[in-house]
Design a protein around this motif. Sequence first.
Motif, PDB file in Angstrom:
ATOM      1  N   ALA A   1       0.810  -1.216   0.000  1.00  0.00           N
ATOM      2  CA  ALA A   1       0.000   0.000   0.000  1.00  0.00           C
ATOM      3  C   ALA A   1       0.840   1.260   0.000  1.00  0.00           C
ATOM      4  CB  ALA A   1      -0.936  -0.002   1.220  1.00  0.00           C
ATOM      5  N   ASP A   2       2.154   1.106   0.076  1.00  0.00           N
ATOM      6  CA  ASP A   2       3.024   2.286   0.007  1.00  0.00           C
ATOM      7  C   ASP A   2       4.378   1.869  -0.561  1.00  0.00           C
ATOM      8  OD1 ASP A   2       4.608   1.210   2.183  1.00  0.00           O
ATOM      9  OD2 ASP A   2       3.099   1.984   3.563  1.00  0.00           O
ATOM     10  N   PRO A   3       5.135   2.816  -1.085  1.00  0.00           N
ATOM     11  CA  PRO A   3       6.433   2.495  -1.701  1.00  0.00           C
ATOM     12  C   PRO A   3       7.412   1.840  -0.736  1.00  0.00           C
ATOM     13  CG  PRO A   3       5.716   4.698  -2.335  1.00  0.00           C
ATOM     14  CD  PRO A   3       4.788   4.235  -1.248  1.00  0.00           C
ATOM     15  N   ALA A   4       7.372   2.223   0.548  1.00  0.00           N
ATOM     16  CA  ALA A   4       8.331   1.661   1.516  1.00  0.00           C
ATOM     17  C   ALA A   4       8.121   0.158   1.683  1.00  0.00           C
ATOM     18  CB  ALA A   4       8.165   2.378   2.854  1.00  0.00           C
ATOM     19  N   THR A   5       6.858  -0.271   1.698  1.00  0.00           N
ATOM     20  CA  THR A   5       6.587  -1.699   1.831  1.00  0.00           C
ATOM     21  C   THR A   5       7.074  -2.463   0.604  1.00  0.00           C
ATOM     22  OG1 THR A   5       4.665  -1.320   3.259  1.00  0.00           O
ATOM     23  CG2 THR A   5       4.762  -3.418   2.091  1.00  0.00           C
ATOM     24  N   ALA A   6       6.801  -1.929  -0.570  1.00  0.00           N
ATOM     25  CA  ALA A   6       7.247  -2.581  -1.795  1.00  0.00           C
ATOM     26  C   ALA A   6       8.769  -2.695  -1.838  1.00  0.00           C
ATOM     27  CB  ALA A   6       6.748  -1.799  -3.007  1.00  0.00           C
ATOM     28  N   LYS A   7       9.457  -1.626  -1.482  1.00  0.00           N
ATOM     29  CA  LYS A   7      10.920  -1.629  -1.494  1.00  0.00           C
ATOM     30  C   LYS A   7      11.477  -2.645  -0.504  1.00  0.00           C
ATOM     31  CE  LYS A   7      14.935   1.393  -0.846  1.00  0.00           C
ATOM     32  NZ  LYS A   7      15.397   2.774  -0.530  1.00  0.00           N
ATOM     33  N   TYR A   8      10.877  -2.714   0.679  1.00  0.00           N
ATOM     34  CA  TYR A   8      11.354  -3.651   1.719  1.00  0.00           C
ATOM     35  C   TYR A   8      11.204  -5.087   1.247  1.00  0.00           C
ATOM     36  CZ  TYR A   8      11.494  -6.167   6.176  1.00  0.00           C
ATOM     37  OH  TYR A   8      11.800  -7.046   7.192  1.00  0.00           O
ATOM     38  N   LEU A   9      10.064  -5.436   0.635  1.00  0.00           N
ATOM     39  CA  LEU A   9       9.837  -6.810   0.200  1.00  0.00           C
ATOM     40  C   LEU A   9      10.800  -7.190  -0.922  1.00  0.00           C
ATOM     41  CD1 LEU A   9       5.931  -6.924   0.208  1.00  0.00           C
ATOM     42  CD2 LEU A   9       7.506  -7.918   1.889  1.00  0.00           C
ATOM     43  N   HIS A  10      11.077  -6.260  -1.821  1.00  0.00           N
ATOM     44  CA  HIS A  10      12.019  -6.553  -2.908  1.00  0.00           C
ATOM     45  C   HIS A  10      13.443  -6.694  -2.360  1.00  0.00           C
ATOM     46  CE1 HIS A  10       9.567  -6.449  -6.535  1.00  0.00           C
ATOM     47  NE2 HIS A  10       8.848  -5.492  -5.970  1.00  0.00           N
ATOM     48  N   THR A  11      13.738  -5.940  -1.311  1.00  0.00           N
ATOM     49  CA  THR A  11      15.054  -6.056  -0.681  1.00  0.00           C
ATOM     50  C   THR A  11      15.223  -7.416  -0.020  1.00  0.00           C
ATOM     51  OG1 THR A  11      15.175  -3.673  -0.280  1.00  0.00           O
ATOM     52  CG2 THR A  11      16.619  -5.076   1.041  1.00  0.00           C
ATOM     53  N   LEU A  12      14.171  -7.891   0.653  1.00  0.00           N
ATOM     54  CA  LEU A  12      14.222  -9.207   1.281  1.00  0.00           C
ATOM     55  C   LEU A  12      14.400 -10.301   0.247  1.00  0.00           C
ATOM     56  CD1 LEU A  12      11.435  -9.236   4.047  1.00  0.00           C
ATOM     57  CD2 LEU A  12      13.911  -9.105   4.356  1.00  0.00           C
ATOM     58  N   ALA A  13      13.765 -10.119  -0.899  1.00  0.00           N
ATOM     59  CA  ALA A  13      13.834 -11.141  -1.943  1.00  0.00           C
ATOM     60  C   ALA A  13      15.200 -11.193  -2.602  1.00  0.00           C
ATOM     61  CB  ALA A  13      12.762 -10.889  -3.000  1.00  0.00           C
ATOM     62  N   GLY A  14      16.026 -10.179  -2.327  1.00  0.00           N
ATOM     63  CA  GLY A  14      17.376 -10.177  -2.852  1.00  0.00           C
ATOM     64  C   GLY A  14      17.498  -9.704  -4.256  1.00  0.00           C
TER      65      GLY A  14
END
Length: 275
Positions: A262-275
Amino acid sequence: MTLAAPATAPAVPPADTGVGPLLRAWRERRRISQLELALRADSSARHISFIETGRSRPSEEMVLRLAEHLDVPVRERNALMLAAGYAPHYPETPLDDPALDALRDGMERLIQGYEPYPALVVDATYTVLAANRGIAMLLEGVPQELMTPAPNAMRLTLHPEGLAPRIHNLREWRGHLLAQMERQIALHRSGPLRELYEEVAGYPVPADAPGAEPDEPVPYFALPLRIEHDGRILSFVSSISTFNTPMDVTVAEIAIETFLPADPATAKYLHTLAG
């Protein structure tokens, strides 16, 4: 998680209830008059009245036509057929049957392709049939007893030992989920769903449960799920998909729920976790 077969319940009408009273109950539930139903089904109000009072036995075609215009769930259409003295019209194929291989494979590819965002597949009583790594990430630390023998999405979310303590707008999200279940109960004559509702609605809500307001106001476009993971608050909005015009009870009761950042920060965090 991989796809598991959903629990099934036979579509058996109450022993002392015929098809007429059942159809009348569905018509009243939909708030449709006999005349309006007759016009929709290309019949007459007199014939509808005779069916509901038991003075006339509807044909198989008429039962199915009325059920369609009353938007009766597929499982309950089979119950109407049985009550009218006919064989069930819709099959109920086990999810692990080879006939549903393409369906299972397609759903697995769909939820895996949605990663790193969370997605899961549930049945009519929210038993989790499959989930991707995004869901597994959110469930980290949930006690194993809530995961076996078959995890339930509502129980996992609202149980005080499940995700509830991590949800930062618990009261709002809980109200949303309970209202969703209430709507389903109103549309379906499901004893197991009502039992689940009574269970999860009875879970205690801590007096200090987080409120609905985020630390910084965000113009969300839908009610978000605001949940903590590893010290960060993630925000998601959910979408539920079902199959169009299902011809099988099992398929009719499957839903795919996806969680969109629902926000850019969440999307960025999930992509960071995925490597």
